[in-house]
Design a protein around this motif. Structure first.
Motif, PDB file in Angstrom:
ATOM      1  N   ASN A   1       0.833  -1.191   0.000  1.00 26.01           N
ATOM      2  CA  ASN A   1       0.000   0.000   0.000  1.00 26.01           C
ATOM      3  C   ASN A   1       0.876   1.252   0.000  1.00 26.01           C
ATOM      4  OD1 ASN A   1      -2.689   0.924   0.031  1.00 26.01           O
ATOM      5  ND2 ASN A   1      -2.414   1.626   2.130  1.00 26.01           N
ATOM      6  N   GLY A   2       0.608   2.164  -0.918  1.00 24.12           N
ATOM      7  CA  GLY A   2       1.362   3.418  -0.953  1.00 24.12           C
ATOM      8  C   GLY A   2       2.579   3.386  -1.859  1.00 24.12           C
ATOM      9  N   ASP A   3       2.972   2.196  -2.312  1.00 26.47           N
ATOM     10  CA  ASP A   3       4.118   2.098  -3.222  1.00 26.47           C
ATOM     11  C   ASP A   3       3.822   2.836  -4.521  1.00 26.47           C
ATOM     12  OD1 ASP A   3       5.586   0.592  -1.538  1.00 26.47           O
ATOM     13  OD2 ASP A   3       5.332  -1.324  -2.607  1.00 26.47           O
ATOM     14  N   MET A   4       4.892   3.194  -5.210  1.00 29.83           N
ATOM     15  CA  MET A   4       4.721   3.741  -6.551  1.00 29.83           C
ATOM     16  C   MET A   4       4.792   2.577  -7.532  1.00 29.83           C
ATOM     17  SD  MET A   4       4.195   6.501  -8.185  1.00 29.83           S
ATOM     18  CE  MET A   4       4.793   8.099  -7.695  1.00 29.83           C
ATOM     19  N   ALA A   5       3.927   2.595  -8.528  1.00 26.44           N
ATOM     20  CA  ALA A   5       3.946   1.525  -9.524  1.00 26.44           C
ATOM     21  C   ALA A   5       3.829   2.123 -10.909  1.00 26.44           C
ATOM     22  CB  ALA A   5       2.803   0.548  -9.276  1.00 26.44           C
ATOM     23  N   THR A   6       4.290   1.360 -11.879  1.00 28.29           N
ATOM     24  CA  THR A   6       4.143   1.762 -13.270  1.00 28.29           C
ATOM     25  C   THR A   6       3.111   0.842 -13.914  1.00 28.29           C
ATOM     26  OG1 THR A   6       6.420   2.486 -13.344  1.00 28.29           O
ATOM     27  CG2 THR A   6       5.355   2.066 -15.461  1.00 28.29           C
TER      28      THR A   6
END
Ligand SMILES: Nc1nc2c(c(=O)[nH]1)N[C@H]1C(S)=C(S)[C@@H](COP(=O)(O)OP(=O)(O)OC[C@H]3O[C@@H](n4cnc5c(=O)[nH]c(N)nc54)[C@H](O)[C@@H]3O)O[C@H]1N2
Ligand SMILES: Nc1nc2c(c(=O)[nH]1)N[C@H]1C(S)=C(S)[C@@H](COP(=O)(O)OP(=O)(O)OC[C@H]3O[C@@H](n4cnc5c(=O)[nH]c(N)nc54)[C@H](O)[C@@H]3O)O[C@H]1N2
Ligand code: SF4
Ligand code: SF4
Ligand code: SF4
Ligand code: SF4
Ligand code: SF4
Ligand SMILES: [Mo]
Lengths: 797, 284, 392
Positions: free
Chosen positions: A713-718
């Motif tokens: 949760n809260g991670d950056m993803a592409t």
């Protein structure tokens, strides 16, 4: 909406499918709650568990793009278990009508399909008629060629197991839901369907809506209180804007835009005025000539005469499809010199926006009329663009906001309500009307000087005062319409300049002007009806006829003649919309769909007055992609169509060079809204109080996908699709679950589409990922179902 | 004339969480009416779309999101947090300078002019409502004041006005009655408790919910008014003071009297002795 | 020689320890200034979850019982007329006065609106424990100030005022005891409002009584430590005999405290007791401390040994400190969100502690507070106050 917001309170079952009213139409919940307080049940059908689902008594998850399968199963259930409202279905729908023997359905294709043009010729979809042009029918619904039987056959393939295999819905959940909804075929029960973009933004969007309409017709739920199929309209005045022809193929009041083959008024009217041989059909569109001529008179006034076809020649004729996707395709080919964006932000809101943005680079000039500096208005500053190579001259004109100007606004329930100016426009801002007024006046001058074909401009009847702000009252009066000379209509005498009391008095001889026949009645001699704020509600049904005004003729529930039996008695005595008073020989209650007597009496008319045959269409020959909704996979889908070999809608709008790769992009992507943001975001991403609530572009995934991808949760993803890549913060939630489809686990990646590179809160636009493929009928882009991949880390990582 | 003066009893909020869609219109309306600045947020600061994390000097009301699974079903719930406007408020009782005040109309209001900034109200409030201006050099306390200025102008609170579905506002007994009717009509819909009816001795904010309040992380609060926990001790203050002072005075006087007596007796003895000595001397 | 030079010279003559204290005080003062310039939020780790931190827990809640020596001793000496403890009185008063003055300083740094501190005296709220404590602290500081005026008066030879002061002495002592009882216990009342916030190991309705009782033991132990320290480091005579007497009182005060404490724990507590391992550990250490101190003071060998007695006293003082922290800080902590003091908070508190020591030493240096001083000063008999103490 066939009904209106307040009427929702009368529903016994409310199905929100393809809509999320708790988030996108929060005020509607006032009435949903009332219905629930009265014992009504709320059903939410959505790929995600939304804030609406949270309030629902029942929730079913389905895979984006599978509503037809979902509804097909319901239709099958109703037919198999004989839960239809028989009296209604036989008398008010085309269930009994016999269809041409040439009509057939084979391997996913209806008869008449032409592969070359990817379109249908619809001759075989016709009714069987007798020598007098009367449609043949079998009121026992037994004839194998009757709509009922054809339909039964068509949907018998949609067994619950098959449906759930397609949609990924839990079978028990599905059955329970179906049972609840389909219990409303009883005359004393009503169910409503609230739908919006989850329904329409598909290559089968129109057929999705059709499937809802069919189910509601079968259950006798159209025209009654607490029933209907209710499109929850979007932009605050989008109802008004469609009524007033914001779409490329319609003129005000849903008159057709002439095509190049409609060479003169006669040809136009012949082509677009439907006819019927059935004396019992009102065939309201038979009035098209009156409405069209009144409109032309509104456009060109004195210059429009019977002799010159009321300036019909001045109207542009279209020679193709000018829908949004097509326009954007042309833009990308350098097909336009200039572009005016008036209250729109296409490089955030359109499909496949990187391509649209590149199209803007090719413009010579561009004007943005907006409250804010939108992404579109500064398109040359977008990430990846080199301003040095872009020559477009750009103008940003400050528009006055809705509270800084006066005028009408039409809500989903078709109520045109007058709004007053609360404050003066801030700074240099001007109302859109003022800008248009200035433009037209300037154009008139320029065309008068040396126009190539000046008539359409110089002859425009344009008289809204000489102030900076045009006289909006005059505009409203003209929309309603007035008499151009002393006339007598239907035994009533009218003076020149008098307001037309209702569209029944419009004429095709140039004696009336009406800017929009549907709004004829909104501004009469009694004054501006849209300003009314009466709180009387004599029937106690929440119709509030003295509150503002609604089209048509202040009728609050459409097709209300179908809410009564053949004697004019309301099917549901508890919640009557209208009923026939035998003593006074008048209808009581809502404004009926025409004042003719009930069906059992001579001189009656069938209730579905806008349809030439007068009956609700279970079988609809008018659509581009078939008379019955059939399940096709979205253009981008992780699975094969398990109904037929026809993978996707054969008539859908798909560019020739379209490609996709389900191995590389295995997840079902979808885009949607949150309460806290508005659309392309200019209106909300610039407001600190809303940015505080949802500060970032985010993507929602379920716990299993998160685990597989190592995302927290809260991670950056592409997130990537065949069109491009975006980055977003990840919201890992148990509210999104993987679906088991044809034995295969399908993960969903849901995201909001409100973000862009400009403004107070910035973020990637989801529409970088969406495909410019469109619905067969409307061309609406398939923003709700596409394929994508997701990986941990931002785009730079 | 304000509403309470007409009805003769304080007004209360009735927040029916089964009708709350978590739209957060109330939060924005509150900020707008009170002209509170937005907070800097990053992503979400709790479950669901939670933001800001909690009430603060700049946020008088917050919708708390909860999302979890229960019996295989998703639960997504929204709970509006704000000052409870207790009938017998802890904040009023603990404030050393009477900065808080329960108005007859219902709202518990705050007088910034007298507050000394000791933050006892923050410790005392069982709902953790009063918040501090941590960003300021000379901070004050801030909290929802029940839109008292609006109430005085015969308007409803800003959040109530904005709420599309979940909130009612009116005389407390009437709100309790509506709540009880709902419980009776839809017993299967609701947890059979009106939170706030008895909590902390009764509050002017009442809740109905379909989920157990503890699951929504409502603070657990005693039913007795909070001041009734400190008052029994404080009530004794004059008595104890009197007892200690009189006791010690008596003790001192007693102890010292013994000493004095002894001294006097000693003196007498001495005198006696002297006298005898004298006498004996005289004799001799 | 300018004044600064004179002060500089004087300071240079101090013991290095005193110089260190001076430095800490200056650093603390700087930290306090820093707090006012940048605000509480930026300079402390206080927040809405932990509105009270080190400053309240130590500078107020703990400092007050640490300064309890004077009222306990005053009452014992005068009211119970145990005269032999008399020589300990003046240092205790100085300690008390300093302690309370610094409580006020601590409070002012902590208050958001220190300039309005006086409001407490004018906007009465009888329902507020803090109002109660504030009034008492104010009254008591005044009392202590008046008591402290005696050595000051002596120094400057204000004979008239001395006479008045001596007349007032007895009522002042009694008032002091009464007021102290109230505010020592009311500090406990503070936390009675924290019904569901303070862990049940500490929350019970007798908290005020426990605060008062432990303050008495704590005050006595402080006297022991102070006398031992001044003997060791400030050339004062060994008051061992007197301290032995105090040592004899202590088992009773600690014992009584423990009885009340255990009773409350078992009969007056409602919530779960041992649900949180951290709390359980803190509680165990604290109770262990009380029991250890009780056992030690009950042992004659400990009481009679200067070193052991001082150790026993330290055990109790530390235990009371822990108790106050348990109640005002640890017992209210959310284990997922721990508060710890910031550098500024720590420096201010250290500065206040250092100020206490520094001022004590300086006062001892410039005023006569040790009445049983050794030979080369004025003989004890000639000390006017010696007789004054027995005038009653
Ligand atoms: N706060 C807010 N309100 C708005 C807007 C806004 O931007 N912000 N926009 C306005 C506008 S212009 C519009 S058009 C409306 C749109 O209103 P809605 O249609 O309610 O908006 P969406 O969130 O786009 O989509 C609704 C739901 O459809 C679900 N969905 C996606 N695919 C499918 C599917 O295949 N089948 C089904 N059954 N459901 C699916 C999504 O998960 C989503 O929850 O909202 C209007 N109201
Ligand atoms: N991926 C994906 N894409 C979508 C959708 C989706 O669900 N998913 N939804 C689609 C839908 S339903 C819609 S309606 C479109 C909307 O797409 P757009 O219409 O492009 O989006 P808006 O942000 O509503 O743009 C309206 C602009 O008008 C400005 N404005 C507001 N009031 C006025 C006014 O009075 N005058 C003028 N001149 N300007 C004004 C606003 O500041 C705003 O910038 O997006 C579509 N795009
Ligand atoms: S934004 Fe306006 S139109 Fe939309 S739900 Fe709210 S009040 Fe209604
Ligand atoms: S909730 Fe807290 S701040 Fe509000 S009235 Fe009650 S005690 Fe006071
Ligand atoms: S911070 Fe202010 S309002 Fe709160 S208790 Fe202290 S003085 Fe009263
Ligand atoms: S009552 Fe007023 S101050 Fe309180 S939460 Fe509502 S809007 Fe905010
Ligand atoms: S405005 Fe009402 S419905 Fe919306 S979040 Fe607030 S309480 Fe809930
Ligand atoms: Mo829309």
């Amino acid at each position: 909406m066939t009904n209106h917001w307040i009427d929702i309170q009368h529903s016994d079952v409310i199905m929100c499918i393809g809509s999320n009213p708790a988030e996108n139409h929060p005020v509607s919940f006032k009435y949903i709650d009332k219905a629930k307080d009265n014992g009504g049940k709320l059903i939410s059908v959505d790929p995600r568990f939304t804030r609406t689902s949270a309030k629902a008594d029942m929730y079913a998850q389905l895979r984006p793009g599978t509503d037809i399968a979902f509804l097909g199963g319901m239709i099958n259930y109703v037919l198999n278990n004989d839960l239809i409202h028989k009296e209604y279905v036989v008398n008010y729908t085309n269930a009994a009508f016999l269809i041409s023997d040439d009509f057939e359905f084979n391997e996913g294709l209806f008869s008449g399909f032409d592969k070359g043009s990817s379109s249908y010729s619809k001759e075989s979809w016709a009714y069987q008629k007798d020598e007098n042009g009367m449609i043949l029918r079998d009121d026992n619904l037994k004839d194998p060629r009757c709509v009922y039987q054809l339909m039964k056959k068509h949907y018998s393939r949609y067994t619950p197991e098959k449906v759930c295999d397609i949609t990924g819905t839990d079978l028990n959940n599905y059955l329970q839901l179906v049972k609840t909804f389909c219990s409303t075929g009883r005359p004393d029960k009503s169910a409503t369907i609230m739908y919006a973009m989850g329904t329409t933004q598909h290559t089968v969007g129109t057929q999705n809506v059709r499937s809802y309409a069919m189910l509601q017709l079968l259950l006798g739920n159209v025209g009654i209180a607490g029933g209907g199929i209710n499109a929850l309209r979007g932009e605050s005045n989008v109802q008004g804007s469609t009524d007033y022809a914001i779409l490329y193929h319609i003129l005000p009041g849903y008159l057709k835009v002439p095509t190049h083959t409609n060479t003169d008024l006669q040809a136009y009217l012949k082509k677009w005025t439907p006819t019927t041989d059935d004396p019992q059909s009102a065939n309201w569109w038979g009035n098209t000539p009156k409405y069209m001529v009144s409109l032309l008179k509104a456009y060109w006034g004195e210059a429009a005469t019977a002799e010159n076809d009321f300036c019909y020649d001045y109207l542009p004729k279209r020679s193709g499809n000018y829908s949004y996707i097509k326009l954007m395709e042309r833009l990308q080919l350098g097909g336009f010199e200039g572009l005016i964006n008036m209250g729109t932000n296409p490089i955030v809101g359109g499909p496949d926006v990187q391509q649209i943005a590149k199209g803007l680079d090719k413009l010579k000039w561009m004007v943005s009329v907006d409250l804010w500096e939108t992404e579109t208005s500064v398109f040359w500053r977008r990430p990846g663009a080199d301003p040095k190579t872009i020559d477009t001259e750009v103008f940003l004109l400050p528009a006055a906001s809705s509270i800084e100007k006066e005028g009408s606004i039409s809500n989903s329930g078709r109520w045109a309500q007058w709004r007053y100016q609360a404050i003066k426009p801030v700074g240099d801002a001007k109302s859109d009307a003022a800008m248009l007024d200035m433009w037209v006046k300037e154009l008139k001058k320029l065309y008068a000087e040396d126009g190539v074909f000046p008539g359409p401009i110089t002859d425009l009847a344009w008289d809204y005062g000489h102030e900076e702000e045009p006289d909006i009252d005059k505009v409203a009066r003209e929309c309603n319409g007035f008499f151009t000379r002393d006339t007598e209509v239907k035994g009533k005498r009218f003076k020149k300049g008098e307001q037309v009391p209702s569209f029944a008095y419009l004429k095709d001889d140039g004696s009336t002007v009406s800017g929009n026949w549907l709004y004829c009645g909104s501004y009469t001699e009694k004054g501006n009806m849209m300003k009314r704020r009466g709180l009387e509600d004599p029937g106690g049904m929440g119709a509030y006829h003295n509150w503002s005004w609604c089209w048509p003729v202040n009728r609050r529930i459409l097709y209300n003649r179908a809410s009564v039996d053949l004697d004019g008695k309301s099917f549901n005595q508890q919640k009557p919309v209208i009923s026939w008073n035998r003593a006074t020989r008048k209808w009581e209650g809502d404004v009926p769909d025409g004042g003719w007597p009930p069906m059992n009496e001579p001189g009656t008319k069938s209730p579905f007055i806008m349809i030439p045959e007068g009956y609700g269409r279970l079988f609809a020959a008018g659509l581009a992609d078939g008379p019955f909704p059939e399940h096709y996979e979205p253009v981008e889908s992780p699975v094969d169509n398990c109904m037929t070999a026809q993978q996707c809608n054969p008539a859908a709008m798909i560019p020739a060079d379209f490609f996709s790769d389900s191995d590389k992009y295995p997840y079902v992507g979808s885009t949607y809204r949150v309460t806290e943001h508005w659309q392309a975001g200019a209106m909300t991403r610039n407001l600190p109080w809303l940015v505080e609530l949802v500060p970032d572009m985010f993507v929602e995934i379920g716990t299993t996908l998160a685990k597989a991808k190592g995302l927290k949760n809260g991670d950056m993803a592409t997130i990537t699709s065949a069109r491009g890549a975006i980055e977003a913060r990840v919201l890992v939630t148990p509210r999104i679950k993987p679906l088991v489809v044809s034995g295969k686990t399908v993960e969903q990646v849901g995201m909001i589409w409100h973000f862009g590179f400009n403004g107070l809160a910035k973020g990637s636009s989801a529409n970088v990922l969406t495909a410019a493929v469109g619905d067969a009928n409307t061309g609406i882009p398939e923003s709700k179902a596409f394929l994508c991949d997701i990986r941990k880390g931002g785009m730079k990582s | 004339m304000s509403r309470a003066t007409i009805s003769g009893e304080p007004d209360a909020f009735l927040i029916d969480l089964t009708k709350c869609t978590g739209c957060r219109g109330c939060m924005v309306a509150c900020k707008q009416w009170n002209q509170l600045p937005a907070e800097e947020t990053d992503f979400f600061s709790g479950e669901g779309y939670q933001n800001p994390k909690e009430m603060s000097e700049n946020t008088y009301t917050v919708i708390k999101f909860r999302e979890f699974e229960k019996n295989g079903h998703s639960i997504f719930s929204f709970y509006k947090e704000m000052c409870m406007h207790c009938d017998d408020p802890a904040c009023v009782s603990v404030c050393p300078v009477n900065a808080f005040h329960k108005t007859p109309e219902g709202p518990v209001i705050y007088d910034a002019k007298v507050c000394i900034g000791c933050r006892f109200c923050m410790i005392g409030c069982p709902f953790d409502v009063p918040k501090y201006e941590w960003s300021k050099k000379l901070p004050l306390v801030r909290k929802c004041d029940g839109c008292y200025s609006r109430i005085k102008a015969d308007l409803k609170p800003a959040c109530v006005t904005a709420c599309p579905s979940a909130m009612e506002y009116g005389p407390r007994s009437q709100m309790v009655q509506i709540a009880e009717e709902r419980l009776k009509r839809h017993p299967d819909h609701y947890i059979n408790t009106i939170y706030g009816k008895d909590e902390a001795g009764g509050t002017s904010v009442l809740y109905l919910s379909s989920e157990p309040y503890e699951e929504l992380r409502f603070p657990s609060v005693p039913e007795r008014p909070l001041p009734s926990y400190t008052w029994p001790a404080l009530r004794l203050v004059p008595g104890i003071f009197a007892t200690v002072v009189t006791g010690l005075t008596a003790l001192t006087l007693f102890n010292h009297r013994k000493e004095r007596l002894e001294r006097e007796r000693n003196k007498e003895k001495e005198a006696e002795q002297q006298r005898t000595v004298q006498a004996e001397e005289d004799k001799s | 020689m300018s004044i600064t030079q004179a002060i500089g010279k004087e300071v240079k003559s101090y013991h290095w320890f005193v110089q260190l204290m001076l430095l800490l005080v200056l650093v603390g003062a700087a930290a306090a200034v820093y707090r006012f310039v940048f605000g509480l939020g930026a300079t402390t780790n206080l927040n809405d979850r932990y509105p009270w931190g080190l400053w309240v827990s130590f500078d107020v809640v703990t400092a007050v019982p640490l300064a309890a020596g004077s009222f306990t001793l005053g009452a014992i000496v005068y009211c119970f007329n145990i005269k032999k403890l008399e020589p300990l009185i003046r240092p205790a008063i100085v300690t008390g006065f300093l302690g309370y003055s610094l409580v006020c300083v601590g409070l002012l740094v902590d208050l958001g609106q220190p300039h309005k501190g006086w409001h407490v005296l004018f906007f009465w709220n009888l329902h507020s424990p803090m109002f109660e404590v504030a009034m008492c602290v104010f009254a008591y500081t005044t009392v202590l100030f008046l008591e402290f005026l005696e050595p000051v008066g002596e120094k400057f030879g204000w004979n008239l005022s001395l006479k008045v002061l001596r007349k007032l002495h007895m009522p002042l002592v009694i008032a002091a005891a009464g007021i102290s009882t109230l505010h020592q216990s009311s500090l406990g009342t503070f936390f009675l409002i924290a019904v569901e916030k303070l862990h049940s190991l500490w929350y019970n309705p007798l908290l005020p009584l426990q605060f008062w009782m432990s303050a008495i033991s704590c005050g006595l132990c402080i006297i022991i430590l102070e006398a031992t320290a001044t003997h060791k480091w400030m050339n004062q005579p060994n008051e061992g005999v007197l301290l032995r007497t105090i040592g004899k009182i202590l088992p009773w005060t600690i014992g009584a405290y423990l009885v009340v404490r255990v009773f409350s724990l078992f009969f007056l507590t409602t919530g779960p007791l041992f649900d949180n391992p951290v709390m359980t550990r803190l509680f165990t250490v604290e109770m262990g401390g009380f029991v250890l101190a009780l056992l030690m003071f009950s042992t004659t060998a400990v009481r009679n040994n200067d070193r052991l007695r001082a150790i026993a006293a330290s055990v109790l003082v530390l235990t009371v400190i822990l108790h106050r922290f348990n109640v005002s800080m640890f017992g209210m902590m959310d284990m997922n969100n721990i508060y710890y003091p910031s550098m500024t908070e720590t420096l201010v508190t250290v500065g206040i502690l250092a100020a206490h020591i520094l001022f004590f030493v300086l006062i001892a240096k410039y005023f006569r507070i040790f009445v049983h001083s050794d030979g080369h000063e004025e003989p004890a008999q000639s000390c006017p106050s010696a007789s004054a103490y027995s005038h009653g």
